[in-house]
Design a protein around this motif. Structure first.
Motif, PDB file in Angstrom:
ATOM      1  N   VAL A 160      -5.753  -3.155  -2.169  1.00 29.23           N
ATOM      2  CA  VAL A 160      -6.654  -3.257  -1.235  1.00 29.23           C
ATOM      3  C   VAL A 160      -6.329  -4.297  -0.389  1.00 29.23           C
ATOM      4  O   VAL A 160      -6.151  -3.942   0.931  1.00 29.23           O
ATOM      5  CB  VAL A 160      -8.147  -3.340  -1.637  1.00 29.23           C
ATOM      6  CG1 VAL A 160      -8.855  -3.651  -0.291  1.00 29.23           C
ATOM      7  CG2 VAL A 160      -8.578  -2.286  -2.161  1.00 29.23           C
ATOM      8  N   GLU A 161      -6.093  -5.294  -0.866  1.00 24.22           N
ATOM      9  CA  GLU A 161      -5.702  -6.647  -0.096  1.00 24.22           C
ATOM     10  C   GLU A 161      -4.411  -6.270   0.818  1.00 24.22           C
ATOM     11  O   GLU A 161      -4.259  -6.684   1.958  1.00 24.22           O
ATOM     12  CB  GLU A 161      -5.402  -7.898  -1.000  1.00 24.22           C
ATOM     13  CG  GLU A 161      -6.459  -8.252  -1.799  1.00 24.22           C
ATOM     14  CD  GLU A 161      -8.007  -8.671  -0.666  1.00 24.22           C
ATOM     15  OE1 GLU A 161      -7.413  -8.903   0.243  1.00 24.22           O
ATOM     16  OE2 GLU A 161      -8.918  -8.900  -1.416  1.00 24.22           O
ATOM     17  N   VAL A 162      -3.256  -5.826   0.077  1.00 21.75           N
ATOM     18  CA  VAL A 162      -1.942  -5.397   0.620  1.00 21.75           C
ATOM     19  C   VAL A 162      -2.389  -4.432   1.910  1.00 21.75           C
ATOM     20  O   VAL A 162      -1.831  -4.733   3.218  1.00 21.75           O
ATOM     21  CB  VAL A 162      -1.030  -4.809   0.027  1.00 21.75           C
ATOM     22  CG1 VAL A 162       0.310  -4.199   0.717  1.00 21.75           C
ATOM     23  CG2 VAL A 162      -0.658  -5.848  -1.003  1.00 21.75           C
ATOM     24  N   LEU A 163      -3.122  -3.496   1.847  1.00 21.88           N
ATOM     25  CA  LEU A 163      -3.285  -2.602   2.962  1.00 21.88           C
ATOM     26  C   LEU A 163      -4.225  -3.096   4.033  1.00 21.88           C
ATOM     27  O   LEU A 163      -4.113  -2.926   5.139  1.00 21.88           O
ATOM     28  CB  LEU A 163      -4.001  -1.413   2.183  1.00 21.88           C
ATOM     29  CG  LEU A 163      -3.448  -0.562   1.416  1.00 21.88           C
ATOM     30  CD1 LEU A 163      -4.083   0.622   0.911  1.00 21.88           C
ATOM     31  CD2 LEU A 163      -2.025  -0.028   2.130  1.00 21.88           C
ATOM     32  N   ASN A 164      -5.146  -4.048   3.617  1.00 27.03           N
ATOM     33  CA  ASN A 164      -6.104  -4.736   4.647  1.00 27.03           C
ATOM     34  C   ASN A 164      -5.534  -6.197   5.335  1.00 27.03           C
ATOM     35  O   ASN A 164      -5.898  -6.360   6.313  1.00 27.03           O
ATOM     36  CB  ASN A 164      -7.168  -5.368   4.062  1.00 27.03           C
ATOM     37  CG  ASN A 164      -8.299  -4.329   3.963  1.00 27.03           C
ATOM     38  OD1 ASN A 164      -8.345  -3.380   4.805  1.00 27.03           O
ATOM     39  ND2 ASN A 164      -9.407  -4.633   3.054  1.00 27.03           N
ATOM     40  N   ASP A 165      -4.285  -6.472   5.003  1.00 24.59           N
ATOM     41  CA  ASP A 165      -3.364  -7.959   5.430  1.00 24.59           C
ATOM     42  C   ASP A 165      -1.997  -7.485   5.413  1.00 24.59           C
ATOM     43  O   ASP A 165      -1.564  -8.017   4.693  1.00 24.59           O
ATOM     44  CB  ASP A 165      -3.892  -9.006   4.334  1.00 24.59           C
ATOM     45  CG  ASP A 165      -3.434 -10.247   4.773  1.00 24.59           C
ATOM     46  OD1 ASP A 165      -3.330 -10.432   5.877  1.00 24.59           O
ATOM     47  OD2 ASP A 165      -3.120 -11.189   4.028  1.00 24.59           O
ATOM     48  N   GLU A 166      -1.735  -6.656   6.653  1.00 25.06           N
ATOM     49  CA  GLU A 166      -0.465  -6.195   6.724  1.00 25.06           C
ATOM     50  C   GLU A 166       0.584  -7.457   6.991  1.00 25.06           C
ATOM     51  O   GLU A 166       1.785  -7.329   6.679  1.00 25.06           O
ATOM     52  CB  GLU A 166      -0.471  -5.187   8.009  1.00 25.06           C
ATOM     53  CG  GLU A 166      -0.977  -3.904   7.113  1.00 25.06           C
ATOM     54  CD  GLU A 166      -0.735  -2.851   8.535  1.00 25.06           C
ATOM     55  OE1 GLU A 166       0.025  -3.076   9.391  1.00 25.06           O
ATOM     56  OE2 GLU A 166      -1.455  -1.684   8.327  1.00 25.06           O
ATOM     57  N   ASP A 167      -0.077  -8.496   7.646  1.00 21.43           N
ATOM     58  CA  ASP A 167       0.826  -9.848   7.861  1.00 21.43           C
ATOM     59  C   ASP A 167       0.771 -10.650   6.793  1.00 21.43           C
ATOM     60  O   ASP A 167       1.419 -11.812   7.011  1.00 21.43           O
ATOM     61  CB  ASP A 167       0.303 -10.345   9.272  1.00 21.43           C
ATOM     62  CG  ASP A 167       0.385  -9.199  10.623  1.00 21.43           C
ATOM     63  OD1 ASP A 167       1.681  -8.719  10.307  1.00 21.43           O
ATOM     64  OD2 ASP A 167      -0.099  -9.293  11.207  1.00 21.43           O
ATOM     65  N   LEU A 218       1.725   3.551  -1.123  1.00 19.29           N
ATOM     66  CA  LEU A 218       1.634   2.055  -1.209  1.00 19.29           C
ATOM     67  C   LEU A 218       2.870   1.096  -1.387  1.00 19.29           C
ATOM     68  O   LEU A 218       3.106   0.090  -0.881  1.00 19.29           O
ATOM     69  CB  LEU A 218       0.747   1.524  -2.349  1.00 19.29           C
ATOM     70  CG  LEU A 218       0.493   0.100  -2.785  1.00 19.29           C
ATOM     71  CD1 LEU A 218      -0.251  -0.464  -1.703  1.00 19.29           C
ATOM     72  CD2 LEU A 218      -0.381  -0.209  -4.009  1.00 19.29           C
ATOM     73  N   THR A 219       3.992   1.812  -2.140  1.00 21.79           N
ATOM     74  CA  THR A 219       5.393   0.985  -2.156  1.00 21.79           C
ATOM     75  C   THR A 219       6.000   0.663  -0.985  1.00 21.79           C
ATOM     76  O   THR A 219       6.304  -0.166  -0.740  1.00 21.79           O
ATOM     77  CB  THR A 219       6.000   1.957  -3.298  1.00 21.79           C
ATOM     78  OG1 THR A 219       5.614   1.798  -4.568  1.00 21.79           O
ATOM     79  CG2 THR A 219       7.462   1.221  -3.350  1.00 21.79           C
ATOM     80  N   ARG A 220       5.866   1.817  -0.130  1.00 19.89           N
ATOM     81  CA  ARG A 220       6.436   1.534   1.061  1.00 19.89           C
ATOM     82  C   ARG A 220       5.944   0.342   1.986  1.00 19.89           C
ATOM     83  O   ARG A 220       6.494  -0.580   2.724  1.00 19.89           O
ATOM     84  CB  ARG A 220       6.320   2.907   2.157  1.00 19.89           C
ATOM     85  CG  ARG A 220       7.188   3.684   1.529  1.00 19.89           C
ATOM     86  CD  ARG A 220       7.087   5.029   2.832  1.00 19.89           C
ATOM     87  NE  ARG A 220       5.928   5.633   2.742  1.00 19.89           N
ATOM     88  CZ  ARG A 220       5.627   6.872   1.856  1.00 19.89           C
ATOM     89  NH1 ARG A 220       6.717   7.194   0.857  1.00 19.89           N
ATOM     90  NH2 ARG A 220       4.573   7.441   2.016  1.00 19.89           N
ATOM     91  N   VAL A 221       4.618   0.334   1.790  1.00 22.44           N
ATOM     92  CA  VAL A 221       3.808  -1.040   2.483  1.00 22.44           C
ATOM     93  C   VAL A 221       4.139  -2.254   1.793  1.00 22.44           C
ATOM     94  O   VAL A 221       4.485  -3.174   2.281  1.00 22.44           O
ATOM     95  CB  VAL A 221       2.174  -0.559   2.490  1.00 22.44           C
ATOM     96  CG1 VAL A 221       1.553  -1.830   3.226  1.00 22.44           C
ATOM     97  CG2 VAL A 221       1.903   0.476   3.255  1.00 22.44           C
ATOM     98  N   LEU A 222       4.153  -2.199   0.433  1.00 18.04           N
ATOM     99  CA  LEU A 222       4.621  -3.352  -0.428  1.00 18.04           C
ATOM    100  C   LEU A 222       5.636  -3.964  -0.196  1.00 18.04           C
ATOM    101  O   LEU A 222       5.853  -4.882  -0.367  1.00 18.04           O
ATOM    102  CB  LEU A 222       4.119  -2.864  -2.137  1.00 18.04           C
ATOM    103  CG  LEU A 222       3.954  -4.262  -3.039  1.00 18.04           C
ATOM    104  CD1 LEU A 222       3.112  -5.040  -2.485  1.00 18.04           C
ATOM    105  CD2 LEU A 222       3.566  -3.441  -4.308  1.00 18.04           C
TER     106      LEU A 222
END
Length: 438
Positions: A297-304, A214-218
């Motif tokens: 969940v929101e971060v993973l669902n809304d990459e932009d 998650l940190t990498r995506v965040l």
């Protein structure tokens, strides 16, 4: 008060010795704070908690504990309560045991009360109502209003063993976070710098693989939000097992952190938001009020990050990233044939008014809604869900899935209308529907 307690707990509780106690008697004893202890005799951590909780309970109740959890108020009890308000505490054990003898052996030495073993349906309702996902769990409720005072009582026992902060009510975020925060270049700045910003409170640890993913995506989400000109900051609250691990993990993060050495502040933040697992991302508005507890969940669902700051939607489209929420409590899932253009969107519009009504009703009571609402199209994840719950292939198909109870409620009709959905939901909430096993 007794009306709320009886609705929550039923009419009778039992002592460790098996004696029945009227729930009504709790109000006559002036109980102001109710602890719900969720656990199981087969869990070693629960056994450890029971020992420390017994000592904590005895200290807080003082002489009142010597009279036993079922004791009524005798002469002078009112004066004693006024002199020592900490005695106005009761704890009720809510078990997930499936064997009555094991349950009896476990509760025998408990100085507090327990829901009777036979009250399995009521126990399950409590687990769902308070979204309990781990054991042991201990939450504290205001015994008069039913409002949750503290979601992480385990930290209360650790951090305040003498009960000096009783009744452990929530404090404003601004007060709990007050103090210096770190950048990974070792610069320090005061928490007052957060004023006017949305804030993500990020509970994570390097030893946790899902946290690192998650940190990498965040990191990318944080960069996009800042580049869009939004006032947003993230605060890392570490659950690392050493300061070296914290430093290594924090070096990958472009945001702020509570100093690892400030264990008290890290613990207070965990208590404030009732953290039961990591990674967890809580998103706050500029006033410090919670927008969503589902930041992960929101971060993973809304990459932009187009939907930042991610205000909750009444109805979600089921996906791989939010399917974990199916385990948090009962969920209405409307299965549709997503090969039809606009079918999913039409389904969301159909159930959204009912979802909004339910959410608003419980928000007015400062409670979480008893149902989550989803629309499920056709994909591998949905197919797996149908297989796991043994649902027919029909579409549309209206269901309520309660994973923790391993129960499902199914309405298979040719046409699903708002009136049918509303009646289905109301009948479920009124316990008029007969469950089928999953």
């Amino acid at each position: 008060m007794s009306g709320f307690l009886e609705e929550l707990l039923g009419e009778k509780l039992v002592t460790g010795g098996g004696e029945e106690v009227d729930v009504h008697s709790l109000s006559t004893r002036g109980i102001s704070l109710l602890g719900l202890y969720f656990g199981c005799s087969l869990s070693a951590p629960c056994a450890q908690l029971s020992a420390s909780l017994a000592a904590f309970y005895s200290r807080l109740r003082g002489d009142a504990a010597a009279a036993g959890p079922g004791a009524g108020a005798g002469p002078g009890a009112g004066a004693a309560a006024e002199a020592e308000p900490r005695r106005c505490l009761e704890i009720v054990f809510v078990s997930s045991d499936q064997d009555q003898r094991q349950w009896q052996d476990f509760v025998r030495d408990m100085p507090w009360l327990a829901l009777p073993y036979k009250e399995k349906h009521r126990k399950l309702k409590l687990w769902n109502k308070y979204r309990i996902s781990n054991i042991p769990s201990l939450i504290f409720l205001d015994a008069t209003t039913g409002k949750v005072v503290c979601r992480n009582g385990l930290l209360v026992i650790r951090d305040d063993p003498e009960g000096l902060e009783f009744p452990w009510g929530p404090k404003p975020f601004r007060e709990v976070i007050a103090g210096p925060l770190l950048r990974n270049n070792e610069q320090s700045l005061e928490s007052s710098s957060l004023e006017g910003s949305h804030v993500g409170v990020y509970f994570s640890a390097h030893w946790c693989p899902p946290c690192r993913s998650l940190t990498r995506v965040l990191v990318e989400s944080y960069r996009k939000i800042k580049e869009a000109g939004q006032k947003f900051e993230i605060i890392f609250v570490s659950a690392d097992r050493s300061e070296d691990s914290f430093k290594q993990y924090f070096s990958e993060m472009p945001w702020l952190a509570v100093p690892y050495t400030d264990e008290a502040r890290r613990s207070r933040l965990n208590r404030l938001y009732g953290i039961q697992g990591i990674p967890t991302l809580i998103v706050l508005d500029p006033q410090g009020e919670v927008i969503t507890r589902q930041g992960r969940v929101e971060v993973l669902n809304d990459e932009d990050c187009q939907e930042f700051p991610w205000h909750p939607k009444p109805v979600l489209e089921l996906s791989d990233s939010n399917a974990v929420q199916l385990n948090e409590g009962p969920c209405l899932v409307l299965f549709v044939d997503s090969e039809d253009d606009g079918e999913s969107e039409a389904a969301k519009q159909l159930i959204q008014p009912i979802a909004e009504k339910i959410i608003a009703k419980y928000k007015a009571k400062e409670e979480e809604a008893p149902l989550l609402f989803f629309v499920a199209g056709e994909d591998d994840m949905t197919d797996s869900l149908r297989d796991y719950t043994n649902l027919p292939e029909a579409a549309p198909l209206l269901t309520i899935l309660d994973m923790s109870a391993r129960a499902k409620y199914v309405m298979d009709v040719e046409e699903i209308t708002p009136a049918i959905v509303e009646a289905f939901v109301n009948d479920f909430l009124a316990e008029k529907l007969k469950p089928e096993p999953i």
